[in-house]
Design a protein around this motif. Structure first.
Motif, PDB file in Angstrom:
ATOM      1  N   GLY A 269      55.625  15.541  60.152  1.00 17.08           N
ATOM      2  CA  GLY A 269      55.280  14.154  60.442  1.00 17.08           C
ATOM      3  C   GLY A 269      56.468  13.255  60.720  1.00 17.08           C
ATOM      4  O   GLY A 269      56.286  12.066  60.974  1.00 17.08           O
ATOM      5  N   THR A 271      59.802  12.731  63.171  1.00 18.01           N
ATOM      6  CA  THR A 271      60.517  13.128  64.376  1.00 18.01           C
ATOM      7  C   THR A 271      61.850  12.394  64.431  1.00 18.01           C
ATOM      8  O   THR A 271      61.884  11.167  64.363  1.00 18.01           O
ATOM      9  CB  THR A 271      59.700  12.798  65.643  1.00 18.01           C
ATOM     10  OG1 THR A 271      58.432  13.445  65.570  1.00 18.01           O
ATOM     11  CG2 THR A 271      60.425  13.275  66.892  1.00 18.01           C
ATOM     12  N   VAL A 289      60.435   8.609  63.880  1.00 15.40           N
ATOM     13  CA  VAL A 289      59.029   8.280  64.110  1.00 15.40           C
ATOM     14  C   VAL A 289      58.218   8.989  63.032  1.00 15.40           C
ATOM     15  O   VAL A 289      58.375  10.192  62.815  1.00 15.40           O
ATOM     16  CB  VAL A 289      58.569   8.708  65.512  1.00 15.40           C
ATOM     17  CG1 VAL A 289      57.069   8.523  65.662  1.00 15.40           C
ATOM     18  CG2 VAL A 289      59.313   7.909  66.582  1.00 15.40           C
ATOM     19  N   ASP A 291      54.567  10.002  61.771  1.00 12.06           N
ATOM     20  CA  ASP A 291      53.178  10.190  62.178  1.00 12.06           C
ATOM     21  C   ASP A 291      52.345  10.530  60.941  1.00 12.06           C
ATOM     22  O   ASP A 291      52.417  11.634  60.406  1.00 12.06           O
ATOM     23  CB  ASP A 291      53.086  11.317  63.203  1.00 12.06           C
ATOM     24  CG  ASP A 291      51.681  11.464  63.785  1.00 12.06           C
ATOM     25  OD1 ASP A 291      50.725  10.953  63.179  1.00 12.06           O
ATOM     26  OD2 ASP A 291      51.557  12.116  64.840  1.00 12.06           O
ATOM     27  N   GLU A 292      51.563   9.572  60.495  1.00 10.20           N
ATOM     28  CA  GLU A 292      50.794   9.737  59.249  1.00 10.20           C
ATOM     29  C   GLU A 292      49.729  10.821  59.348  1.00 10.20           C
ATOM     30  O   GLU A 292      49.247  11.319  58.323  1.00 10.20           O
ATOM     31  CB  GLU A 292      50.158   8.406  58.840  1.00 10.20           C
ATOM     32  CG  GLU A 292      49.045   7.900  59.740  1.00 10.20           C
ATOM     33  CD  GLU A 292      49.542   7.202  60.997  1.00 10.20           C
ATOM     34  OE1 GLU A 292      48.699   6.684  61.759  1.00 10.20           O
ATOM     35  OE2 GLU A 292      50.789   7.158  61.202  1.00 10.20           O
ATOM     36  N   THR A 293      49.366  11.214  60.558  1.00 15.13           N
ATOM     37  CA  THR A 293      48.380  12.293  60.706  1.00 15.13           C
ATOM     38  C   THR A 293      49.010  13.659  60.476  1.00 15.13           C
ATOM     39  O   THR A 293      48.292  14.661  60.352  1.00 15.13           O
ATOM     40  CB  THR A 293      47.736  12.272  62.103  1.00 15.13           C
ATOM     41  OG1 THR A 293      48.712  12.632  63.094  1.00 15.13           O
ATOM     42  CG2 THR A 293      47.164  10.902  62.415  1.00 15.13           C
ATOM     43  N   ASP A 300      52.120   6.821  55.748  1.00 13.55           N
ATOM     44  CA  ASP A 300      52.439   6.259  57.050  1.00 13.55           C
ATOM     45  C   ASP A 300      53.801   5.574  57.009  1.00 13.55           C
ATOM     46  O   ASP A 300      54.485   5.564  55.991  1.00 13.55           O
ATOM     47  CB  ASP A 300      51.348   5.301  57.526  1.00 13.55           C
ATOM     48  CG  ASP A 300      51.194   4.070  56.642  1.00 13.55           C
ATOM     49  OD1 ASP A 300      51.996   3.885  55.701  1.00 13.55           O
ATOM     50  OD2 ASP A 300      50.255   3.288  56.887  1.00 13.55           O
ATOM     51  N   ARG A 301      54.195   4.997  58.158  1.00 17.59           N
ATOM     52  CA  ARG A 301      55.506   4.367  58.261  1.00 17.59           C
ATOM     53  C   ARG A 301      55.720   3.272  57.215  1.00 17.59           C
ATOM     54  O   ARG A 301      56.751   3.212  56.543  1.00 17.59           O
ATOM     55  CB  ARG A 301      55.672   3.804  59.682  1.00 17.59           C
ATOM     56  CG  ARG A 301      57.057   3.247  60.030  1.00 17.59           C
ATOM     57  CD  ARG A 301      57.233   1.772  59.720  1.00 17.59           C
ATOM     58  NE  ARG A 301      56.207   0.902  60.190  1.00 17.59           N
ATOM     59  CZ  ARG A 301      56.095   0.405  61.433  1.00 17.59           C
ATOM     60  NH1 ARG A 301      56.954   0.757  62.355  1.00 17.59           N
ATOM     61  NH2 ARG A 301      55.114  -0.436  61.744  1.00 17.59           N
ATOM     62  N   ALA A 342      52.207   2.749  70.380  1.00 16.60           N
ATOM     63  CA  ALA A 342      52.156   3.764  69.325  1.00 16.60           C
ATOM     64  C   ALA A 342      53.502   3.901  68.638  1.00 16.60           C
ATOM     65  O   ALA A 342      53.587   4.051  67.410  1.00 16.60           O
ATOM     66  CB  ALA A 342      51.721   5.104  69.910  1.00 16.60           C
ATOM     67  N   THR A 343      54.579   3.834  69.425  1.00 14.58           N
ATOM     68  CA  THR A 343      55.922   3.938  68.854  1.00 14.58           C
ATOM     69  C   THR A 343      56.212   2.763  67.935  1.00 14.58           C
ATOM     70  O   THR A 343      56.799   2.924  66.857  1.00 14.58           O
ATOM     71  CB  THR A 343      56.966   4.017  69.977  1.00 14.58           C
ATOM     72  OG1 THR A 343      56.686   5.152  70.809  1.00 14.58           O
ATOM     73  CG2 THR A 343      58.366   4.160  69.409  1.00 14.58           C
ATOM     74  N   ARG A 346      55.015   3.245  64.449  1.00 17.53           N
ATOM     75  CA  ARG A 346      55.492   4.398  63.677  1.00 17.53           C
ATOM     76  C   ARG A 346      57.009   4.504  63.549  1.00 17.53           C
ATOM     77  O   ARG A 346      57.503   5.369  62.838  1.00 17.53           O
ATOM     78  CB  ARG A 346      54.947   5.680  64.319  1.00 17.53           C
ATOM     79  CG  ARG A 346      53.442   5.828  64.136  1.00 17.53           C
ATOM     80  CD  ARG A 346      52.872   6.987  64.930  1.00 17.53           C
ATOM     81  NE  ARG A 346      51.497   7.270  64.508  1.00 17.53           N
ATOM     82  CZ  ARG A 346      50.658   8.033  65.187  1.00 17.53           C
ATOM     83  NH1 ARG A 346      51.035   8.584  66.338  1.00 17.53           N
ATOM     84  NH2 ARG A 346      49.427   8.257  64.732  1.00 17.53           N
TER      85      ARG A 346
END
Length: 380
Positions: A269, A271, A289, A291-293, A300-301, A342-343, A346
């Protein structure tokens, strides 16, 4: 690794100023020449040599440098400038100052810079310039720049975060019609406030020098609209010392970035920043970055940021809202920019400044790993 129970504070930023900078300021104060003078001229010459260009024009901010570049290239009412929405506002506000229109394109999800194909594809008959941004210290991809110039489109570079960076051996700030640098307090080279325009074009340099000085030709001869964008000798003295330390300061940033790259590579999660082949990154920011998924505990962030703060680790979000989502720029948005959006949800900057010690960066990694291993579902 430093145990997390050890109390430690790791600030996100820490300007590196020492006795040499202080001595430079004192020297100027004692000289009595406080406004633009010999220190500014020396700083310009040394900066031009560092970047590898014919001209460097010192101004009082990175914003002013962008504005000078646009004005010098004749950008005006009815013109269009293509750039990215994922940047600081000062990339785009000077376009509006010139009564031109901003046209945004989406970003590459790995480099955070404008998608090079979209950048070229957005050019129309109204486009006067393309403004690439070296976000976080990674020079933008100049593929197609010569073709754009052949169509009469100027290529500008917002290198405000990229002093010391390079792509394919070409230093940031060279190779375009003009480029802009910032010396804000947290930049890799700082004067507190300040900026520099760089160019190989004699006409651009001459126009920029007029623009920063009320549009003057000869003294009290006003040729065109201009502003007071001058840099002072006091600040130039600081910049000269900082520039002389650039190599060491950049090496320290790169060492911390390399440590993070190695230690965070296996975290689900998370990057780490991409550095394309041929790129020398300046690491004004080191932004991951989240990614909580994909994180193991669903953090999450914002949840990760809170956990790091509790562990004494400063972080930042650059940038929380893409420009097209701000009221000032909403009228210039031609649609959604999903990658930028999206960026923005995150992205998270970790401490990478030259004062980060080995112990500090070990603490950052330990705190990050602990947060992503612990329970809790974040702030979704």
């Amino acid at each position: 690794m430093t145990p997390l129970h050890v109390k430690m504070n790791v600030p996100l930023v820490a300007p590196q100023l020492g006795e040499a900078e202080i001595e430079g300021v004192v020297r100027v104060l004692r000289s009595g020449q406080l406004a633009q003078g010999p220190e500014v001229a020396a700083f310009e010459s040394e900066f031009a040599l560092q970047v590898g260009v014919a001209h460097a024009v010192a101004v009082n901010s990175g914003t002013a440098a962008v504005h000078c570049a646009l004005a010098a290239l004749g950008v005006g009412e009815g013109d269009e400038v293509v750039t990215t929405p994922f940047t600081f506002a000062a990339t785009a506000t000077p376009v509006l100052m010139q009564r031109a229109r901003v046209k945004f394109v989406d970003i590459d999800p790995r480099t955070f810079n404008a998608d090079v194909d979209q950048l070229a594809g957005a050019v129309t008959a109204r486009t006067k310039a393309v403004l690439g941004v070296d976000l976080f210290g990674l020079p933008f991809d100049r593929t197609g720049a010569d073709a754009l110039r052949a169509r009469g489109v100027a290529v500008l570079e917002d290198a405000c975060q990229a002093i010391g960076a390079a792509r394919d051996g070409v230093p940031a700030g060279s190779g375009c019609d003009a480029a802009a640098f910032s010396f804000y307090a947290t930049k890799n080279v700082t004067t507190g406030e300040g900026g520099m325009l760089t160019t190989d074009r004699d006409d651009v340099a001459a126009a920029a020098r007029r623009f920063r000085q009320h549009g003057q030709g000869e003294r009290y001869e006003y040729l065109s609209l201009g502003y007071n964008y001058r840099l002072t000798d006091v600040l130039a003295a600081v910049g000269r010392v900082q520039l002389g330390r650039l190599s060491a300061l950049t090496a320290a940033r790169r060492a911390t970035a390399a440590f993070y790259d190695a230690e965070l590579a296996d975290l689900d999660g998370v990057t780490t920043p991409l550095v394309p082949p041929g790129v020398e990154h300046a690491y004004h920011q080191y932004s991951i970055v989240v990614d909580e998924t994909l994180t193991r505990n669903g953090l999450d962030r914002d949840g990760l940021r809170a956990a790091l703060a509790a562990a004494g680790v400063g972080t930042g979000i650059y940038y929380p809202t893409p420009l097209h989502r701000n009221p000032l720029f909403a009228a210039f948005s031609d649609g959604a920019f999903p990658v930028a959006e999206a960026t923005a949800r995150r992205i998270l900057a970790l401490p990478v400044h030259p004062a980060v010690t080995e112990e500090m960066r070990e603490h950052v990694v330990a705190a990050l790993r602990d947060a992503l291993a612990s329970g809790g579902g974040g702030n979704r």
